[in-house]
Design a protein around this motif. Sequence first.
Motif, PDB file in Angstrom:
ATOM      1  N   GLY A 192      36.973 -32.955 138.517  1.00 30.88           N
ATOM      2  CA  GLY A 192      38.213 -32.617 139.169  1.00 30.88           C
ATOM      3  C   GLY A 192      38.781 -33.143 140.263  1.00 30.88           C
ATOM      4  N   PRO A 193      39.723 -33.023 140.896  1.00 28.98           N
ATOM      5  CA  PRO A 193      40.404 -33.510 142.038  1.00 28.98           C
ATOM      6  C   PRO A 193      39.464 -33.102 143.048  1.00 28.98           C
ATOM      7  CG  PRO A 193      42.323 -32.847 140.842  1.00 28.98           C
ATOM      8  CD  PRO A 193      41.024 -32.282 140.095  1.00 28.98           C
ATOM      9  N   GLY A 194      39.006 -34.544 143.962  1.00 32.66           N
ATOM     10  CA  GLY A 194      38.305 -34.139 144.840  1.00 32.66           C
ATOM     11  C   GLY A 194      36.466 -34.500 144.561  1.00 32.66           C
ATOM     12  N   GLY A 195      36.292 -34.429 143.295  1.00 35.79           N
ATOM     13  CA  GLY A 195      35.034 -34.580 143.023  1.00 35.79           C
ATOM     14  C   GLY A 195      34.361 -36.189 143.077  1.00 35.79           C
ATOM     15  N   LEU A 196      35.230 -37.018 143.372  1.00 38.27           N
ATOM     16  CA  LEU A 196      34.938 -38.527 143.375  1.00 38.27           C
ATOM     17  C   LEU A 196      35.729 -39.041 144.641  1.00 38.27           C
ATOM     18  CD1 LEU A 196      35.423 -39.746 139.809  1.00 38.27           C
ATOM     19  CD2 LEU A 196      33.533 -38.803 140.840  1.00 38.27           C
ATOM     20  N   VAL A 210      26.509 -46.228 141.018  1.00 40.65           N
ATOM     21  CA  VAL A 210      25.595 -45.854 140.199  1.00 40.65           C
ATOM     22  C   VAL A 210      25.510 -44.394 140.262  1.00 40.65           C
ATOM     23  CG1 VAL A 210      23.223 -45.819 139.587  1.00 40.65           C
ATOM     24  CG2 VAL A 210      24.231 -47.926 139.831  1.00 40.65           C
ATOM     25  N   GLU A 211      25.612 -44.053 141.257  1.00 37.88           N
ATOM     26  CA  GLU A 211      25.682 -42.459 141.711  1.00 37.88           C
ATOM     27  C   GLU A 211      26.689 -41.610 141.187  1.00 37.88           C
ATOM     28  OE1 GLU A 211      23.744 -40.298 143.920  1.00 37.88           O
ATOM     29  OE2 GLU A 211      22.098 -41.504 144.665  1.00 37.88           O
ATOM     30  N   ASN A 212      27.903 -42.252 141.052  1.00 45.65           N
ATOM     31  CA  ASN A 212      29.213 -41.816 140.739  1.00 45.65           C
ATOM     32  C   ASN A 212      29.288 -41.758 139.225  1.00 45.65           C
ATOM     33  OD1 ASN A 212      31.248 -40.943 142.827  1.00 45.65           O
ATOM     34  ND2 ASN A 212      30.276 -42.491 143.732  1.00 45.65           N
ATOM     35  N   ALA A 213      28.612 -42.815 138.481  1.00 47.81           N
ATOM     36  CA  ALA A 213      28.893 -42.992 137.088  1.00 47.81           C
ATOM     37  C   ALA A 213      27.757 -41.965 136.621  1.00 47.81           C
ATOM     38  CB  ALA A 213      28.036 -44.531 136.745  1.00 47.81           C
ATOM     39  N   ILE A 214      26.856 -41.741 137.388  1.00 48.46           N
ATOM     40  CA  ILE A 214      25.939 -40.532 136.833  1.00 48.46           C
ATOM     41  C   ILE A 214      26.572 -39.205 136.796  1.00 48.46           C
ATOM     42  CG2 ILE A 214      23.918 -39.133 137.057  1.00 48.46           C
ATOM     43  CD1 ILE A 214      23.504 -42.106 135.826  1.00 48.46           C
ATOM     44  N   LYS A 215      27.357 -39.063 138.232  1.00 50.65           N
ATOM     45  CA  LYS A 215      28.052 -37.708 138.463  1.00 50.65           C
ATOM     46  C   LYS A 215      29.347 -37.537 137.235  1.00 50.65           C
ATOM     47  CE  LYS A 215      30.016 -37.272 142.286  1.00 50.65           C
ATOM     48  NZ  LYS A 215      30.375 -37.664 143.829  1.00 50.65           N
ATOM     49  N   ILE A 216      29.909 -38.610 136.853  1.00 53.49           N
ATOM     50  CA  ILE A 216      30.913 -38.713 135.890  1.00 53.49           C
ATOM     51  C   ILE A 216      30.404 -38.220 134.454  1.00 53.49           C
ATOM     52  CG2 ILE A 216      32.605 -40.322 134.535  1.00 53.49           C
ATOM     53  CD1 ILE A 216      32.947 -41.576 137.318  1.00 53.49           C
TER      54      ILE A 216
END
Length: 422
Positions: free
Chosen positions: A290-294, A115-121
């Motif tokens: 960007g690379p490293g963001g996830l 969920v956290e990463n879906a919001i970041k994306i």
Amino acid sequence: MDSNRDWQQRKNQSTPRGVGVMCDFYAERALNAELWDIEGRRYIDFGAGIAVLNTGHSHPRILAAVSEQLQRFSHTAYQIVPYASYVALAEKINQITPGTHAKKTAFFSTGAEAVENAIKIARSATGRAGVIAFSGGFHGRTMMGMALTGKVEPYKTGFGPFPAEVFHVPFPNALHGVTVEQSLAALNTLFKADIEPKRVAAIIIEPVQGEGGFYVAPPEFMRALRALCDTHGILLIADEIQTGFARTGKMFAMDHYDVLPDLMTMAKSLAGGLPLSAVCGRAEIMDAPGPGGLGGTYGGNPLAVAAAHAVLDVIEEERLCERAVTVAQRLRDRLEAARADVPEIAEVRGIGAMLAVEFRDPQSGAPNPAFTKKVQTHAMSNGLLLLTCGGYGQVIRFLCPLTIGDTVLDEALDILDAALRA
């Protein structure tokens, strides 16, 4: 041999009360839909680790896959030294999720992480900050997860302040008098009173609310959300952490709808008990950071990835989507048959084997958590584990392994029926 009482005392002395524990006995072993405690008592497991074990406890295919991977390597960190099984699993997820558009998938460890990463994306892809969630929704116990979760007690109490730019609107709920039109009107009011649509990155919704009470999003509501998102350039995120992997009678709950999400989160039954979660979405959206963001040290752990490959094979080969429908029908029939003698039953609902029964006071019509607890306690004392949910703890949800055998299922339904009538 240590007793359950001994371990309970040690637990109370060594672990914090904030980790709430339902049972006062301790697991020794488990197989498919059955579990034995350290004193030899047997239970039928209708909780399945909170919807994690759609393929049952200790499925031999999953054990074999994990054992084989363990002989090769247990960890490299995918971001340091990648491995083919991660890529192959991403390809499978891209293929089996709804829609034929180009997709990409990233793996993490927990549902909250997904969920956290879906919001970041979503924020990275749109350049916007706002997120809209729904009352009764549950999206995890991290800070963003709690902000998105639409229930204060026990998840948010004492833990604020929470991340900003998160807003809630009522989830449509016919039983409790919230219509689709009222939910949509609340969205429009939100756009007028709190945040303009062009500042909203995403709307996140569980197609069937999990902790909230197994309320199913009406098809017309999902269509309206899709249209609203398209109008304003907002991303639609389907949180399928509890609904995914054959639980609803299809691979994903969104397969029951005629619209597609932009992003999906998944976890729980993806890896048959090992910690693995994922975000899958439109390729161009997934590529926004960007690379490293996830990433994450344990994200896409090779043991969990091996288990997930086996889980997908088991779902297909044992036809667990079809099995979910069969199990659900037998459960629904027993619950409906009890309604005539159990006036506390307000509603039996759900999709596939993601079923629940809600209880109310027969006189006032108010939610009835006391009766719910009595049913749960009676069932547990007779060897059946049941989980509650709902805003007042007034709902029992059924999450038995889809691999459950007919004999054990019949035994469980008899225990349930006796608990309802006790």
